[in-house]
Every structure is written in C-alpha cells, then in structure tokens.
Design a protein around this motif. Structure first.
Motif, mmCIF file in Angstrom:
data_model
loop_
_atom_site.group_PDB
_atom_site.id
_atom_site.type_symbol
_atom_site.label_atom_id
_atom_site.label_comp_id
_atom_site.label_asym_id
_atom_site.label_seq_id
_atom_site.Cartn_x
_atom_site.Cartn_y
_atom_site.Cartn_z
ATOM 1 N N ARG A 1 -8.476 -1.825 2.473
ATOM 2 C CA ARG A 1 -7.568 -1.034 3.304
ATOM 3 C C ARG A 1 -6.170 -1.152 2.733
ATOM 4 N NH1 ARG A 1 -7.357 -1.209 9.380
ATOM 5 N NH2 ARG A 1 -5.705 -2.668 8.824
ATOM 6 N N TRP A 2 -5.253 -0.328 3.233
ATOM 7 C CA TRP A 2 -3.887 -0.312 2.724
ATOM 8 C C TRP A 2 -3.202 -1.679 2.866
ATOM 9 C CZ3 TRP A 2 0.269 -1.561 5.791
ATOM 10 C CH2 TRP A 2 0.017 -1.628 7.170
ATOM 11 N N ASP A 3 -3.617 -2.468 3.890
ATOM 12 C CA ASP A 3 -3.002 -3.781 4.105
ATOM 13 C C ASP A 3 -3.687 -4.889 3.307
ATOM 14 O OD1 ASP A 3 -5.387 -3.937 5.450
ATOM 15 O OD2 ASP A 3 -4.509 -4.276 7.440
ATOM 16 N N GLY A 4 -4.699 -4.538 2.509
ATOM 17 C CA GLY A 4 -5.374 -5.515 1.662
ATOM 18 C C GLY A 4 -6.677 -6.038 2.219
ATOM 19 N N ARG A 5 -7.003 -5.713 3.462
ATOM 20 C CA ARG A 5 -8.251 -6.214 4.032
ATOM 21 C C ARG A 5 -9.436 -5.585 3.315
ATOM 22 N NH1 ARG A 5 -9.687 -4.874 10.107
ATOM 23 N NH2 ARG A 5 -10.929 -3.238 9.121
ATOM 24 N N GLY B 1 -9.529 -2.249 -8.420
ATOM 25 C CA GLY B 1 -10.362 -1.675 -7.377
ATOM 26 C C GLY B 1 -9.662 -0.487 -6.755
ATOM 27 N N GLU B 2 -10.112 -0.078 -5.589
ATOM 28 C CA GLU B 2 -9.536 1.083 -4.923
ATOM 29 C C GLU B 2 -9.185 0.741 -3.486
ATOM 30 O OE1 GLU B 2 -10.587 5.088 -6.335
ATOM 31 O OE2 GLU B 2 -11.401 5.381 -4.325
ATOM 32 N N THR B 3 -8.062 1.293 -3.036
ATOM 33 C CA THR B 3 -7.576 1.065 -1.677
ATOM 34 C C THR B 3 -7.464 2.402 -0.968
ATOM 35 O OG1 THR B 3 -6.327 -0.892 -2.368
ATOM 36 C CG2 THR B 3 -5.678 0.163 -0.297
ATOM 37 N N PHE C 1 3.870 4.425 -1.037
ATOM 38 C CA PHE C 1 3.016 3.240 -1.067
ATOM 39 C C PHE C 1 3.819 1.939 -0.959
ATOM 40 C CE2 PHE C 1 0.679 6.659 -3.090
ATOM 41 C CZ PHE C 1 -0.581 6.531 -2.527
ATOM 42 N N ALA C 2 5.030 2.037 -0.433
ATOM 43 C CA ALA C 2 5.914 0.869 -0.372
ATOM 44 C C ALA C 2 5.330 -0.266 0.475
ATOM 45 C CB ALA C 2 7.278 1.274 0.168
ATOM 46 N N GLY C 3 4.625 0.067 1.554
ATOM 47 C CA GLY C 3 4.122 -0.974 2.447
ATOM 48 C C GLY C 3 2.703 -1.417 2.162
ATOM 49 N N TRP C 4 2.136 -0.963 1.053
ATOM 50 C CA TRP C 4 0.746 -1.293 0.744
ATOM 51 C C TRP C 4 0.662 -2.671 0.091
ATOM 52 C CZ3 TRP C 4 -3.397 2.845 -0.195
ATOM 53 C CH2 TRP C 4 -3.229 3.900 0.712
ATOM 54 N N HIS C 5 -0.562 -3.203 0.050
ATOM 55 C CA HIS C 5 -0.755 -4.588 -0.385
ATOM 56 C C HIS C 5 -0.399 -4.795 -1.859
ATOM 57 C CE1 HIS C 5 -4.425 -3.925 -2.807
ATOM 58 N NE2 HIS C 5 -4.812 -3.073 -1.877
ATOM 59 N N ARG D 1 -14.688 5.547 9.422
ATOM 60 C CA ARG D 1 -15.047 5.606 7.997
ATOM 61 C C ARG D 1 -15.087 4.213 7.378
ATOM 62 N NH1 ARG D 1 -10.290 7.644 4.423
ATOM 63 N NH2 ARG D 1 -9.620 5.530 4.995
ATOM 64 N N ASP D 2 -14.033 3.427 7.606
ATOM 65 C CA ASP D 2 -13.956 2.103 7.004
ATOM 66 C C ASP D 2 -15.058 1.185 7.533
ATOM 67 O OD1 ASP D 2 -11.753 3.138 5.769
ATOM 68 O OD2 ASP D 2 -10.278 1.978 6.912
ATOM 69 N N ALA D 3 -15.368 1.323 8.820
ATOM 70 C CA ALA D 3 -16.420 0.491 9.401
ATOM 71 C C ALA D 3 -17.785 0.837 8.811
ATOM 72 C CB ALA D 3 -16.438 0.656 10.921
#
Length: 367
Positions: A75-79, A191-193, A231-235, A342-344
């Motif tokens: 995810r965008w936060d790195g999870r 990888g891909e986020t 993308f400033a706040g991404w992991h 989608r992520d789930a």
C-alpha cells in the motif's frame, strides 16, 4: 537475395532486421528519427524474448541485466499486500531500454541498410512486391521496392493506418505514466505500490541505479505536474527515488482496442506496437515485439504462408492486450471502499498462492 523493408528501428524493428538478415534477406530499415537509438528508461526481459535474442546471437543481455525484484505489492503507506518471495512466480530481468537496443543493433550485418531521417508516407502493393513512399530530409520523396514490408512503426503506425483506415487506432487508458532512473542508496529490493488512482514501482538495474515508474489518473494531454508532490507522502524510498532522478519522462498511456486487425495483409506484416500496442502493466510490450520477430523468422525460414505468423501471434498478443488493460483498471481504482476491497482480495489471493507454491515445492522434493 530476397528483399524486405522494415519500417521503424525501435527494439522490434532492429530485432526483425537481425532475424530477417539471418534468414538470408536483404534488409532496408527506414527510421523517422535522425539517428539510430532508443529513449526511455528500464524494461523487463521475459524468458520467451530472451530465448529469441539468444537464437539470434545477441550477446551481453544477461550481463547487462539484473533479476527483477520480488518484493511483491504494498500500500502507499508501506503495508504489505502481497509478499512475492514465496510465490515461486517467474520473474523477468531488468535492463535499460537504450542498452538493449544497442546490443540488438550490434548484430546488424552487411545485408542491412539503415536510412534514418526517413518518414514513410505511402505503401502500395502489386503482383511483384510492395512500394514504400517516404520523405527524406534534403533528398525529398523517394520510393523503395521490396518483396516484403515489416511495419514496426509504433502505436500510431502510418502503415497500419494505410492498410486499415477504418480501424479506430489508439485509445486512452485514463492515466499517465512517469518514468525515471535514480541514483540512490537503498536496501529495498523493489516491487510495486498501489494507492488510490496512483501506482509506483521500481527495480534495481545492473549498474546499481534504480529504474522506477509511476501512474496517475488524469485527462489526456494535460499540463505537466510535479510527480514529487503526487508521491510525497508515500513510503520509503519512493520520494528519494524521484528526488534522485535527473530527468522524469511523462507519457499518456494508450493501447490498441481489440479485436486487433490482422497482422498480415498481402506482403505487409505488422509487428510490435504497430500490431498490438498494450499498456505497460505486465511489462510485455518490448518482449512481444521481440517474439513477433522470432515468429516471423521461423515462418519465413520454413517457407510457410505469412498467414501462419498472424495465426500464431495475434491470438497470443490479443490476450496480453486485454489482460494488461484489466490490470490497469484494477490498479487505477480511486474510490476508498473499492481500493480497500481490492487490497483485501489481493492479499488473500497472495496468501493462497503462497500456500499452493509451498505445497508444490514439498511435493517436488519428494520426487
């Protein structure tokens, strides 16, 4: 010696030129750009394309490439959504586009003539062959005649437009892509986020730099924007990768609608993006062009009708065009609830796939 004209000297065009020369043909390559070469960033080389290049004697690809990252999806936060390490999936190698083009072009022999600064404007066929009309800088209009024409002139192919004027041509995907090469230090394997209406992926190249790409939903032809802000706040290390790039390429993403037109009409053959341009979501565009060239060479070497090339390549690439567009639709979802679901689902699917892969490894160890 039989004669062929290849329109376009991108990766598909030069691969076709090498393959056809090795089949005993005299090749003339017509390229619109003022000099031979490629622009862009990185690309994936999958085993099928690697096998074609090996058959053509293109050396140094593996030496200039690096195994693709297997960090999976976040995810965008790195999870972590999907951890690819245990899936046992086939991975490509990564190489800079310009370097791959250089390696393939290095196999061009004396039976290949390159005409740069040449823009094709017309194609006509008769009982004896094909005549290509082209405009050259300074020289003006000229005609080239050959027994066969291979159109490798890209998604906005002039030749395809002349052959199939009723075909709708490229369609906009709904999102723009950004690409760059970064010089940074990071232990992240890539990888891909996926976020909401935006994605970011990266992988390490053999020279230690990182190739990265990103997508964002936006109207076609919009004014330039600051990818750093998007993308400033991404992991980590996403902001660092963007900041470490001296240049960022931006392109609206198009593909060709299905059903694709026939890849063969008379003595004219479509190859690469001219035949089956696809979104970059599967990293198969350049590889499909290379595989086209390999298939065409096999058909000609075996003395088969050109229809055999169409019968092999059009069904295979049609599936890739459809699948790649579907992945893009899924990846560019921007609704909060839709993205959560989608992520789930992807996370659950990744766990199931991991368990099945582990089971296969256990079964194989018992054989």
């Amino acid at each position: 010696m039989r004669t062929v004209i290849v329109v376009g000297a991108g990766i598909g065009g030069v691969t076709a030129a090498v393959a056809l020369e090795q089949c005993g043909w005299q090749v003339t390559v017509l390229e619109r750009a003022p000099e031979l070469g490629e622009v862009g960033a990185g690309l994936s080389i999958w085993p099928g394309a690697a096998a074609v290049l090996a058959e053509l004697g293109v050396e140094g690809v593996i030496d200039a490439a690096r195994a693709g990252g297997s960090a999976g999806m976040r995810r965008w936060d790195g999870r972590r959504i999907v951890d690819a390490a245990g899936l046992g999936v086939e991975m490509p190698v990564m190489i800079h586009r310009a370097e791959l083009h250089r390696l393939i072009a290095g196999r061009l022999g004396p039976a290949v003539a390159i005409r740069t600064g040449t823009t094709v404007t017309g194609v006509r066929q008769d009982e004896t062959g094909v005549v290509v009309t082209a405009s050259r800088l300074v020289v003006g209009d000229q005609e080239y005649r050959a027994e066969l024409v291979v159109a490798a002139d890209g998604i906005r192919s002039v030749v395809r437009g002349l052959l199939y004027p009723r075909y709708g041509g490229p369609r906009y995907s709904g999102y723009t892509a950004y690409r760059g090469i970064a010089e940074v230090e990071t232990l992240d394997q890539g990888g891909e986020t996926w976020g909401r209406g935006q994605r970011f992926g990266f992988a390490k190249l053999i020279d230690g730099r990182y190739y990265w790409y990103a997508t964002a939903n936006r109207e076609a032809g919009g004014e330039g924007d600051d990818v750093r802000e998007r993308f400033a706040g991404w992991h980590h290390p996403i902001p660092a990768l963007i900041a470490g790039s001296s240049a960022v390429l931006r392109n609206d993403i198009y593909d060709l609608p299905t059903p694709l037109v026939p890849f063969v009409q008379g003595r004219v053959v479509l190859l690469g993006d001219a035949a089956h341009a696809m979104t970059p979501n599967m990293g198969r565009g350049a590889c499909s062009a290379i595989e086209d060239a390999g298939a065409l060479a096999r058909v000609l070497r075996a003395g088969k009708d050109l229809a055999a090339y169409d019968a092999e390549r059009r069904p295979a690439t049609s599936k890739l065009v459809k699948r790649s567009r579907q992945i893009g639709v899924l990846g560019q979802l921007d609704g909060k609830l839709a993205c959560t679901v989608r992520d789930a689902v992807l996370g659950l699917g990744g766990k199931v796939a991991g368990l099945l892969a582990a089971r296969r490894r256990v079964e194989q160890s018992r054989v």
